[in-house]
Design a protein around this motif. Structure first.
Motif, PDB file in Angstrom:
ATOM      1  N   THR A  73       1.025  -1.738   0.088  1.00  0.00           N
ATOM      2  CA  THR A  73      -0.023   0.300  -0.064  1.00  0.00           C
ATOM      3  C   THR A  73       0.450   1.295  -0.306  1.00  0.00           C
ATOM      4  O   THR A  73       0.486   1.968  -0.122  1.00  0.00           O
ATOM      5  CB  THR A  73      -0.959   0.141   0.983  1.00  0.00           C
ATOM      6  OG1 THR A  73      -0.155  -0.134   2.653  1.00  0.00           O
ATOM      7  CG2 THR A  73      -1.983  -0.835   1.499  1.00  0.00           C
ATOM      8  N   THR A  74       2.299   1.240   0.125  1.00  0.00           N
ATOM      9  CA  THR A  74       2.853   2.651  -0.078  1.00  0.00           C
ATOM     10  C   THR A  74       4.110   1.833  -1.176  1.00  0.00           C
ATOM     11  O   THR A  74       4.732   0.901  -1.274  1.00  0.00           O
ATOM     12  CB  THR A  74       3.774   2.443   1.449  1.00  0.00           C
ATOM     13  OG1 THR A  74       3.284   2.537   1.941  1.00  0.00           O
ATOM     14  CG2 THR A  74       4.649   3.733   1.095  1.00  0.00           C
ATOM     15  N   ASP A 102      -6.826   7.180  -2.508  1.00  0.00           N
ATOM     16  CA  ASP A 102      -7.169   7.429  -1.034  1.00  0.00           C
ATOM     17  C   ASP A 102      -7.879   6.546  -0.036  1.00  0.00           C
ATOM     18  O   ASP A 102      -7.351   6.334   0.548  1.00  0.00           O
ATOM     19  CB  ASP A 102      -7.614   9.183  -0.762  1.00  0.00           C
ATOM     20  CG  ASP A 102      -6.298  10.248  -1.289  1.00  0.00           C
ATOM     21  OD1 ASP A 102      -4.990   9.918  -1.765  1.00  0.00           O
ATOM     22  OD2 ASP A 102      -6.605  10.936  -1.319  1.00  0.00           O
ATOM     23  N   ASN A 104      -8.533   3.572  -1.021  1.00  0.00           N
ATOM     24  CA  ASN A 104      -7.578   2.316  -0.261  1.00  0.00           C
ATOM     25  C   ASN A 104      -6.716   2.256   0.455  1.00  0.00           C
ATOM     26  O   ASN A 104      -5.631   1.750   0.696  1.00  0.00           O
ATOM     27  CB  ASN A 104      -7.331   1.817  -1.885  1.00  0.00           C
ATOM     28  CG  ASN A 104      -8.994   0.337  -2.277  1.00  0.00           C
ATOM     29  OD1 ASN A 104      -9.478  -0.492  -1.182  1.00  0.00           O
ATOM     30  ND2 ASN A 104      -9.789   1.275  -3.334  1.00  0.00           N
ATOM     31  N   LYS A 105      -6.874   3.863   1.070  1.00  0.00           N
ATOM     32  CA  LYS A 105      -5.412   3.902   1.797  1.00  0.00           C
ATOM     33  C   LYS A 105      -4.010   3.217   1.244  1.00  0.00           C
ATOM     34  O   LYS A 105      -3.266   2.813   1.433  1.00  0.00           O
ATOM     35  CB  LYS A 105      -5.171   3.485   3.180  1.00  0.00           C
ATOM     36  CG  LYS A 105      -6.473   3.332   3.729  1.00  0.00           C
ATOM     37  CD  LYS A 105      -6.244   2.724   5.574  1.00  0.00           C
ATOM     38  CE  LYS A 105      -7.620   3.634   6.319  1.00  0.00           C
ATOM     39  NZ  LYS A 105      -9.027   4.180   5.216  1.00  0.00           N
ATOM     40  N   ASP A 107      -0.626   4.547  -0.948  1.00  0.00           N
ATOM     41  CA  ASP A 107       0.094   6.247  -1.636  1.00  0.00           C
ATOM     42  C   ASP A 107       1.068   5.893  -1.891  1.00  0.00           C
ATOM     43  O   ASP A 107       1.828   4.927  -2.147  1.00  0.00           O
ATOM     44  CB  ASP A 107       1.145   6.093   0.281  1.00  0.00           C
ATOM     45  CG  ASP A 107      -0.319   7.247   1.412  1.00  0.00           C
ATOM     46  OD1 ASP A 107      -0.825   7.123   0.944  1.00  0.00           O
ATOM     47  OD2 ASP A 107       0.241   6.353   2.832  1.00  0.00           O
TER      48      ASP A 107
END
Length: 347
Positions: A73-74, A102, A104-105, A107
């Motif tokens: 997710t990053t 955003d 789905n969090k 980045d």
């Protein structure tokens, strides 16, 4: 990164395993998949062994790819070159504030997307296939760019050219004036720019200068002028054409509005504000600013989406043709009004 003592985990996806599989597997994990804004099957342009081909392709939703397949997710760096897929399937929406990333969090720190180059290449290909050289397009240069024009073919002696955003350079206008003079034509020049310094002096040599900005709506806002942010008064473009200039036929409209051009896109729409007021624009040169800084350092994805929607609308409505796309820091396009009988007869 190795010199900095940092490790990088690489993930690469491309639906064509030829060469890609061997190459990418040397540095990371390769996936024989196409990634897009949505999952599905669509026609796509892909690179095969002997060049580009059109073929049906399965696309995997980019959110699903990140969360379910990669389980990340990053993302430090996202490099996206999808051969045109970035224009479709609501791809740009994922980058918006409160968009799918955003939600789905997810980045993403840094992004490189092949956007301008794809549009320019595809547009130029259309130019070639359509044999636009038969239109009689010529170019007139100023200090850092070229304007595209078609010279008149009929006996009309009077013509006009409106410049919105002079940029302290009238060399293209002057070259156009000389070409028209050789044809025995008179051109009325009207130029507007809120930066009075130099613009007033040089534009007044060829026509009438107006010391204000022209925008879709009247108002007062912060604007970029010669790379400096200043408070600027805007005059409504319809008011400018009808009440100040008193023109209904515009032969050439040159727009370099330092980012304010996005709200002017709608004037080119069929049944838009100009059509409703019987105002015809035959030819337009427009510069579109996509980055927050010179050199594409901070691409604005919302602006990319607005520009993409504008191009789609122009193509769908078939009122204007888009030609001679070019890109160097900013996108430049030329429009010709094929719907207008006045424009067709004149040019």
């Amino acid at each position: 990164m190795l010199k900095l003592g940092n490790n990088v985990t690489y993930y690469g996806a491309d639906p064509i395993p030829y060469i890609n599989g061997d190459l990418y597997s040397q540095i990371g994990t390769y996936f024989p998949l196409a990634i897009g804004g949505k999952s599905g099957i669509s026609n796509a342009r892909v690179m095969e062994k002997y060049g580009y081909i059109e073929t049906n392709m399965i696309h995997i939703d980019i959110i699903y790819f990140f969360k379910e397949i990669l389980n990340i997710t990053t993302i430090d760096n996202l490099w996206f070159d999808a051969e045109g897929e970035e224009f479709g399937n609501d791809f740009f929406d994922i980058f918006y504030e409160d968009g799918r990333f955003d939600q789905n969090k997810i980045d993403v720190c840094q992004i490189n997307i092949e956007f301008w180059k794809q549009f320019v290449n595809l547009s130029r290909k259309c130019d070639e296939e359509s044999q636009i050289s038969k239109l009689g397009l010529i170019e007139v240069e100023n200090m850092d760019e070229q304007k595209t024009v078609i010279l008149p073919k009929n006996e009309d002696q009077n013509h006009n050219l409106i410049t919105l955003g002079i940029g302290q350079d009238t060399s293209a206008e002057e070259r156009y004036q000389k070409k028209m003079q050789k044809l025995g034509k008179i051109v009325d020049f009207f130029g507007a720019d809120p930066m009075v310094e130099l613009n007033s002096e040089i534009y007044s040599r060829i026509g009438k200068y107006f010391p204000f900005a022209v925008a879709r709506h009247a108002g007062f806002s912060n604007a970029s002028i010669q790379k400096n942010d200043q408070n600027v008064a805007h005059v409504d473009i319809l008011y400018f054409f009808k009440q100040i200039l008193d023109v209904e036929k515009i032969d050439n409209l040159w727009i370099d509005a330092e980012g304010a051009e996005y709200e002017l896109f709608e004037i080119f729409e069929k049944n838009g504000v100009l059509d409703q007021n019987d105002i015809v624009v035959c030819q337009a040169n427009m510069e579109i600013h996509i980055s927050e800084a010179e050199g594409h350092l901070n691409p604005n994805f919302e602006k990319q989406k607005i520009f993409m929607d504008f191009v789609k609308k122009i193509i769908t409505e078939k009122k204007y043709g888009i030609f001679r796309a070019s890109e160097e820091f900013h996108m430049r396009i030329y429009l010709f009004n094929f719907e207008s009988e006045y424009c067709r007869n004149k040019y």
